[in-house]
Design an enzyme around this catalytic site. Structure first.
Site, mmCIF file in Angstrom:
data_model
loop_
_atom_site.group_PDB
_atom_site.id
_atom_site.type_symbol
_atom_site.label_atom_id
_atom_site.label_comp_id
_atom_site.label_asym_id
_atom_site.label_seq_id
_atom_site.Cartn_x
_atom_site.Cartn_y
_atom_site.Cartn_z
ATOM 1 N N LYS A 49 -3.780 -42.974 -31.144
ATOM 2 C CA LYS A 49 -3.617 -41.651 -30.500
ATOM 3 C C LYS A 49 -2.175 -41.104 -30.653
ATOM 4 C CE LYS A 49 -4.347 -42.533 -26.313
ATOM 5 N NZ LYS A 49 -4.879 -43.853 -26.291
ATOM 6 N N ARG A 65 -6.950 -38.981 -18.605
ATOM 7 C CA ARG A 65 -7.435 -40.316 -18.477
ATOM 8 C C ARG A 65 -8.394 -40.665 -17.423
ATOM 9 N NH1 ARG A 65 -3.190 -43.280 -21.404
ATOM 10 N NH2 ARG A 65 -3.349 -45.324 -21.307
ATOM 11 N N ARG A 112 1.512 -54.884 -32.262
ATOM 12 C CA ARG A 112 2.049 -53.636 -32.125
ATOM 13 C C ARG A 112 3.506 -53.966 -31.501
ATOM 14 N NH1 ARG A 112 -0.402 -48.327 -29.531
ATOM 15 N NH2 ARG A 112 -0.285 -49.292 -27.654
ATOM 16 N N ARG A 126 5.984 -54.304 -25.805
ATOM 17 C CA ARG A 126 5.759 -53.771 -24.482
ATOM 18 C C ARG A 126 5.390 -54.698 -23.640
ATOM 19 N NH1 ARG A 126 2.444 -48.436 -25.645
ATOM 20 N NH2 ARG A 126 1.702 -49.064 -23.690
ATOM 21 N N ARG A 153 -6.036 -53.272 -19.595
ATOM 22 C CA ARG A 153 -6.038 -51.717 -20.101
ATOM 23 C C ARG A 153 -7.355 -51.719 -20.762
ATOM 24 N NH1 ARG A 153 -1.122 -52.406 -23.812
ATOM 25 N NH2 ARG A 153 -1.764 -50.121 -24.488
HETATM 26 P P1 ADP Z 1 -1.925 -47.015 -24.360
HETATM 27 O O1 ADP Z 1 -2.672 -45.622 -24.565
HETATM 28 O O2 ADP Z 1 -1.518 -47.577 -25.364
HETATM 29 O O3 ADP Z 1 -2.669 -47.764 -23.287
HETATM 30 P P2 ADP Z 1 0.371 -45.277 -22.965
HETATM 31 O O4 ADP Z 1 1.611 -45.480 -23.557
HETATM 32 O O5 ADP Z 1 -0.586 -43.972 -22.967
HETATM 33 O O6 ADP Z 1 -0.535 -46.572 -23.607
HETATM 34 O O7 ADP Z 1 0.279 -45.720 -21.227
HETATM 35 C C1 ADP Z 1 0.865 -46.660 -20.864
HETATM 36 C C2 ADP Z 1 0.897 -46.965 -19.352
HETATM 37 O O8 ADP Z 1 1.110 -45.643 -18.588
HETATM 38 C C3 ADP Z 1 -1.160 -46.844 -18.981
HETATM 39 O O9 ADP Z 1 -1.585 -48.226 -19.010
HETATM 40 C C4 ADP Z 1 -0.720 -46.339 -17.423
HETATM 41 O O10 ADP Z 1 -0.359 -47.427 -16.551
HETATM 42 C C5 ADP Z 1 0.113 -45.389 -17.483
HETATM 43 N N1 ADP Z 1 -0.152 -44.141 -18.086
HETATM 44 C C6 ADP Z 1 -0.094 -43.281 -19.188
HETATM 45 N N2 ADP Z 1 -0.871 -42.334 -18.873
HETATM 46 C C7 ADP Z 1 -1.639 -42.213 -17.894
HETATM 47 C C8 ADP Z 1 -2.446 -41.218 -17.081
HETATM 48 N N3 ADP Z 1 -2.961 -39.900 -17.803
HETATM 49 N N4 ADP Z 1 -2.839 -41.573 -16.240
HETATM 50 C C9 ADP Z 1 -2.667 -42.794 -15.389
HETATM 51 N N5 ADP Z 1 -1.807 -43.532 -16.075
HETATM 52 C C10 ADP Z 1 -1.266 -43.223 -17.129
#
Ligand code: ADP
Ligand code: ZN
Length: 214
Positions: free
Chosen positions: A13, A88, A127, A160, A171
């Site tokens: 994404k 999400r 990554r 990370r 996740r």
């Molecule tokens: P990825 O898509 O690679 O899992 P992100 O950088 O999008 O990682 O998100 C990292 C973390 O931030 C998630 O695991 C969650 O804890 C939090 N997070 C991000 N976006 C949201 C969201 N829309 N709702 C709830 N938690 C979120």
């Protein structure tokens, strides 16, 4: 462009969003980046989000909606936006629908990046991310020129906290349970485009075709 990018962690994404911003000046809005910056800066928001993020759990819907309500009203969103990592959960998607209606903004499509689980696991464990500018690298396919140093800004490039094997596996489970149902939600809204391509160029072309962009 006014798009939602859906897909598991590691589906691409962020990479696709960054490529799309170059096409027409739309902005990438990554809730993950916003939250990581807040954690790093030690703000109130960061303190609330930190533990959930580290474990690979979701941050509360209320916190996320508060962030997005403000973010979507910032000036740069007028030239378009790519929502990366938001919504999400179904409650976030429903709240977003109301918020956009209030703001008089219409979405064009929700793009679901559908990538096989093996590819995802491989990508996430290899990554690396710049903690200063968010640039994404891969130790196998796209390492920074100097190990551990960002090509773009000179910042530190690290794995990370939530990219340990335990957190990654959590996740992906959270994704399957809470986020995967969004494909059905946007299908019903008549907005879904599922793209199975793994090459970013193919993904970009499919998106351009969907929204009628030359
Ligand atoms: P990825 O898509 O690679 O899992 P992100 O950088 O999008 O990682 O998100 C990292 C973390 O931030 C998630 O695991 C969650 O804890 C939090 N997070 C991000 N976006 C949201 C969201 N829309 N709702 C709830 N938690 C979120
Ligand atoms: Zn950087």
């Amino acid at each position: 462009m006014r798009l939602i990018l859906l897909g598991a962690p590691g589906a691409g994404k962020g990479t696709v969003a960054k490529m799309l911003t170059k096409l027409d000046g739309s902005v990438q809005i990554s809730t993950g980046d916003i939250l990581r910056a807040a954690v790093k800066a030690g703000t109130e928001l960061g303190k609330k989000a930190e533990a959930a993020m580290k474990a690979g759990d979701l941050v509360s819907d209320d916190l996320i909606m508060g962030i997005m309500k403000e973010r979507l009203q910032e000036d740069d969103c007028k030239s378009g936006f790519l929502l990366d990592g938001f919504p999400r959960t179904i409650p976030q998607a429903e709240a977003l629908k109301v918020l956009l209606a209030d703001l008089g903004i219409e979405l064009q499509a929700a793009i679901n990046l559908d990538v096989p689980r093996e590819t995802i696991l491989d990508r996430l464990t290899t990554r690396r991310t710049c903690t200063d500018c968010g640039a994404i690298y891969n130790v196998k396919s796209n390492p920074p020129k100097k190990q551990g140093v960002c090509d773009k800004c000179g910042g530190p490039v690290v794995q990370r906290d939530d990219e340990t094997e335990a957190a990654i596996s959590n996740r992906l489970d959270v994704y399957n349970e809470k986020t995967a149902p969004l494909a059905g939600f946007y299908e019903k809204e008549g907005m879904l485009l599922t793209v199975t391509a793994t090459s970013s160029d193919d993904v970009i072309n499919a998106i351009k075709k969907k929204i009628g962009m030359k």
